[in-house]
Design a protein around this motif. Sequence first.
Motif, PDB file in Angstrom:
ATOM      1  N   TRP A 145       0.834  -1.208   0.000  1.00  0.00           N
ATOM      2  CA  TRP A 145       0.000   0.000   0.000  1.00  0.00           C
ATOM      3  C   TRP A 145       0.864   1.253   0.000  1.00  0.00           C
ATOM      4  O   TRP A 145       0.588   2.216  -0.724  1.00  0.00           O
ATOM      5  N   ARG A 146       1.933   1.259   0.802  1.00  0.00           N
ATOM      6  CA  ARG A 146       2.848   2.416   0.810  1.00  0.00           C
ATOM      7  C   ARG A 146       3.436   2.642  -0.577  1.00  0.00           C
ATOM      8  O   ARG A 146       3.493   3.770  -1.065  1.00  0.00           O
ATOM      9  N   ALA A 147       3.877   1.565  -1.210  1.00  0.00           N
ATOM     10  CA  ALA A 147       4.483   1.671  -2.541  1.00  0.00           C
ATOM     11  C   ALA A 147       3.458   2.139  -3.575  1.00  0.00           C
ATOM     12  O   ALA A 147       3.786   2.902  -4.486  1.00  0.00           O
ATOM     13  N   ALA A 148       2.209   1.708  -3.429  1.00  0.00           N
ATOM     14  CA  ALA A 148       1.160   2.119  -4.371  1.00  0.00           C
ATOM     15  C   ALA A 148       0.894   3.619  -4.255  1.00  0.00           C
ATOM     16  O   ALA A 148       0.785   4.319  -5.271  1.00  0.00           O
ATOM     17  N   TYR A 149       0.788   4.125  -3.020  1.00  0.00           N
ATOM     18  CA  TYR A 149       0.570   5.561  -2.849  1.00  0.00           C
ATOM     19  C   TYR A 149       1.771   6.365  -3.346  1.00  0.00           C
ATOM     20  O   TYR A 149       1.612   7.422  -3.959  1.00  0.00           O
ATOM     21  N   ALA A 150       2.977   5.873  -3.109  1.00  0.00           N
ATOM     22  CA  ALA A 150       4.175   6.582  -3.582  1.00  0.00           C
ATOM     23  C   ALA A 150       4.213   6.627  -5.109  1.00  0.00           C
ATOM     24  O   ALA A 150       4.547   7.665  -5.701  1.00  0.00           O
ATOM     25  N   LEU A 151       3.867   5.520  -5.756  1.00  0.00           N
ATOM     26  CA  LEU A 151       3.853   5.494  -7.221  1.00  0.00           C
ATOM     27  C   LEU A 151       2.772   6.421  -7.765  1.00  0.00           C
ATOM     28  O   LEU A 151       2.998   7.152  -8.740  1.00  0.00           O
ATOM     29  N   LEU A 152       1.608   6.414  -7.134  1.00  0.00           N
ATOM     30  CA  LEU A 152       0.546   7.327  -7.556  1.00  0.00           C
ATOM     31  C   LEU A 152       0.999   8.783  -7.426  1.00  0.00           C
ATOM     32  O   LEU A 152       0.804   9.585  -8.339  1.00  0.00           O
ATOM     33  N   LEU A 153       1.613   9.111  -6.313  1.00  0.00           N
ATOM     34  CA  LEU A 153       2.092  10.476  -6.100  1.00  0.00           C
ATOM     35  C   LEU A 153       3.095  10.874  -7.189  1.00  0.00           C
ATOM     36  O   LEU A 153       3.056  11.987  -7.702  1.00  0.00           O
ATOM     37  N   HIS A 154       3.964   9.944  -7.566  1.00  0.00           N
ATOM     38  CA  HIS A 154       4.948  10.190  -8.616  1.00  0.00           C
ATOM     39  C   HIS A 154       4.281  10.411  -9.980  1.00  0.00           C
ATOM     40  O   HIS A 154       4.689  11.294 -10.741  1.00  0.00           O
ATOM     41  N   LEU A 155       3.260   9.612 -10.288  1.00  0.00           N
ATOM     42  CA  LEU A 155       2.608   9.686 -11.601  1.00  0.00           C
ATOM     43  C   LEU A 155       1.474  10.703 -11.665  1.00  0.00           C
ATOM     44  O   LEU A 155       0.975  11.008 -12.754  1.00  0.00           O
ATOM     45  N   LEU A 156       1.060  11.228 -10.532  1.00  0.00           N
ATOM     46  CA  LEU A 156      -0.105  12.106 -10.481  1.00  0.00           C
ATOM     47  C   LEU A 156      -0.051  13.290 -11.452  1.00  0.00           C
ATOM     48  O   LEU A 156      -1.053  13.578 -12.116  1.00  0.00           O
ATOM     49  N   PRO A 157       1.067  13.988 -11.596  1.00  0.00           N
ATOM     50  CA  PRO A 157       1.075  15.102 -12.554  1.00  0.00           C
ATOM     51  C   PRO A 157       0.708  14.678 -13.979  1.00  0.00           C
ATOM     52  O   PRO A 157       0.000  15.405 -14.678  1.00  0.00           O
ATOM     53  N   THR A 158       1.140  13.512 -14.404  1.00  0.00           N
ATOM     54  CA  THR A 158       0.796  13.012 -15.736  1.00  0.00           C
ATOM     55  C   THR A 158      -0.656  12.556 -15.790  1.00  0.00           C
ATOM     56  O   THR A 158      -1.383  12.878 -16.725  1.00  0.00           O
ATOM     57  N   LEU A 159      -1.087  11.816 -14.770  1.00  0.00           N
ATOM     58  CA  LEU A 159      -2.454  11.294 -14.751  1.00  0.00           C
ATOM     59  C   LEU A 159      -3.490  12.407 -14.674  1.00  0.00           C
ATOM     60  O   LEU A 159      -4.587  12.267 -15.204  1.00  0.00           O
ATOM     61  N   ALA A 160      -3.135  13.507 -14.025  1.00  0.00           N
ATOM     62  CA  ALA A 160      -4.065  14.608 -13.824  1.00  0.00           C
ATOM     63  C   ALA A 160      -4.073  15.598 -14.983  1.00  0.00           C
ATOM     64  O   ALA A 160      -4.877  16.516 -15.004  1.00  0.00           O
ATOM     65  N   ALA A 161      -3.197  15.394 -15.954  1.00  0.00           N
ATOM     66  CA  ALA A 161      -3.096  16.319 -17.078  1.00  0.00           C
ATOM     67  C   ALA A 161      -3.679  15.697 -18.346  1.00  0.00           C
ATOM     68  O   ALA A 161      -3.921  14.494 -18.415  1.00  0.00           O
ATOM     69  N   GLU A 162      -3.881  16.537 -19.321  1.00  0.00           N
ATOM     70  CA  GLU A 162      -4.295  16.053 -20.645  1.00  0.00           C
ATOM     71  C   GLU A 162      -3.037  15.650 -21.391  1.00  0.00           C
ATOM     72  O   GLU A 162      -2.641  16.276 -22.373  1.00  0.00           O
ATOM     73  N   ALA A 163      -2.406  14.592 -20.901  1.00  0.00           N
ATOM     74  CA  ALA A 163      -1.131  14.153 -21.457  1.00  0.00           C
ATOM     75  C   ALA A 163      -1.180  12.658 -21.744  1.00  0.00           C
ATOM     76  O   ALA A 163      -1.840  11.911 -21.029  1.00  0.00           O
ATOM     77  N   PRO A 164      -0.474  12.229 -22.786  1.00  0.00           N
ATOM     78  CA  PRO A 164      -0.426  10.793 -23.061  1.00  0.00           C
ATOM     79  C   PRO A 164       0.420  10.067 -22.009  1.00  0.00           C
ATOM     80  O   PRO A 164       1.313  10.663 -21.406  1.00  0.00           O
ATOM     81  N   LEU A 165       0.129   8.807 -21.817  1.00  0.00           N
ATOM     82  CA  LEU A 165       0.900   7.992 -20.890  1.00  0.00           C
ATOM     83  C   LEU A 165       2.191   7.553 -21.569  1.00  0.00           C
ATOM     84  O   LEU A 165       2.211   7.321 -22.779  1.00  0.00           O
ATOM     85  N   LYS A 166       3.251   7.431 -20.790  1.00  0.00           N
ATOM     86  CA  LYS A 166       4.535   6.981 -21.329  1.00  0.00           C
ATOM     87  C   LYS A 166       4.825   5.581 -20.818  1.00  0.00           C
ATOM     88  O   LYS A 166       4.964   5.363 -19.615  1.00  0.00           O
ATOM     89  N   ARG A 167       4.916   4.660 -21.751  1.00  0.00           N
ATOM     90  CA  ARG A 167       5.226   3.272 -21.416  1.00  0.00           C
ATOM     91  C   ARG A 167       6.680   3.173 -20.974  1.00  0.00           C
ATOM     92  O   ARG A 167       7.554   3.818 -21.547  1.00  0.00           O
ATOM     93  N   ILE A 168       6.932   2.362 -19.953  1.00  0.00           N
ATOM     94  CA  ILE A 168       8.306   2.137 -19.511  1.00  0.00           C
ATOM     95  C   ILE A 168       8.766   0.768 -20.018  1.00  0.00           C
ATOM     96  O   ILE A 168       7.976  -0.025 -20.535  1.00  0.00           O
ATOM     97  N   ASP A 169      10.036   0.486 -19.839  1.00  0.00           N
ATOM     98  CA  ASP A 169      10.609  -0.770 -20.297  1.00  0.00           C
ATOM     99  C   ASP A 169      10.380  -1.855 -19.245  1.00  0.00           C
ATOM    100  O   ASP A 169      11.266  -2.170 -18.453  1.00  0.00           O
ATOM    101  N   ALA A 170       9.166  -2.366 -19.205  1.00  0.00           N
ATOM    102  CA  ALA A 170       8.800  -3.443 -18.281  1.00  0.00           C
ATOM    103  C   ALA A 170       7.678  -4.235 -18.932  1.00  0.00           C
ATOM    104  O   ALA A 170       6.849  -3.675 -19.641  1.00  0.00           O
ATOM    105  N   GLU A 171       7.668  -5.531 -18.710  1.00  0.00           N
ATOM    106  CA  GLU A 171       6.663  -6.418 -19.297  1.00  0.00           C
ATOM    107  C   GLU A 171       6.062  -7.302 -18.216  1.00  0.00           C
ATOM    108  O   GLU A 171       6.723  -7.653 -17.245  1.00  0.00           O
ATOM    109  N   TRP A 172       4.806  -7.686 -18.416  1.00  0.00           N
ATOM    110  CA  TRP A 172       4.147  -8.645 -17.528  1.00  0.00           C
ATOM    111  C   TRP A 172       4.742 -10.020 -17.735  1.00  0.00           C
ATOM    112  O   TRP A 172       5.119 -10.381 -18.847  1.00  0.00           O
TER     113      TRP A 172
END
Length: 192
Positions: A143-170
């Motif tokens: 849960w701590r890590a999820a909130y920290a990641l959200l806080l990091h991504l929030l400026p992008t998620l809250a803007a009219e901006a495209p998402l940037k894919r990172i180099d990671a795969e399922w």
Amino acid sequence: MSAPPLAILSNMTSCAAIAAMVSAKGLSNQITAVTSREALDRLFAEHSADAPFSGRLIGFVTDMIVPARYLAATRFTPVNFHPGPPEYPGLRAIEFAFRDRAVSYGVTAHAMTLPVDSGPIIGVNRFASSGNGSEDALRYETWRAAYALLLHLLPTLAAEAPLKRIDAEWSGKMCSDAAWRALQAEDVHTES
């Protein structure tokens, strides 16, 4: 450029915390708490691919599966915060990792697609796990890590901006209730 509304699909406590984070960051996005399937249905009752929801849907540590017609009825790519790293897609990720005595764990932010936990990854927040601690301790760190990641991504998620894919795969290993029950049955059989 106006701030698109954010619909947060999670429990009420998380919705309130995320709304507070948005406000604390000085962002002006309107927040809608979506805490049930009924609330999700109400949100999309008047939206379609031709008349989409004008904002972004954010699933935050939720097990609710969003129907494809709702995913197609959003102006901005919906995002999910999965309570597991890319190596543990699906349900019960924490239980599988705890059983595996994983020494590394984390959370994954990704574009919502179907099947679940298969969309392009936009962020991962990893942390060391003792592998022999308690399951509650792993949940807390998740849960701590999820909130920290959200806080990091929030400026992008809250803007009219495209998402940037990172180099990671399922990974190809999908966690599920059925797989978990099979492991439990196997454990019972082994102990007999």
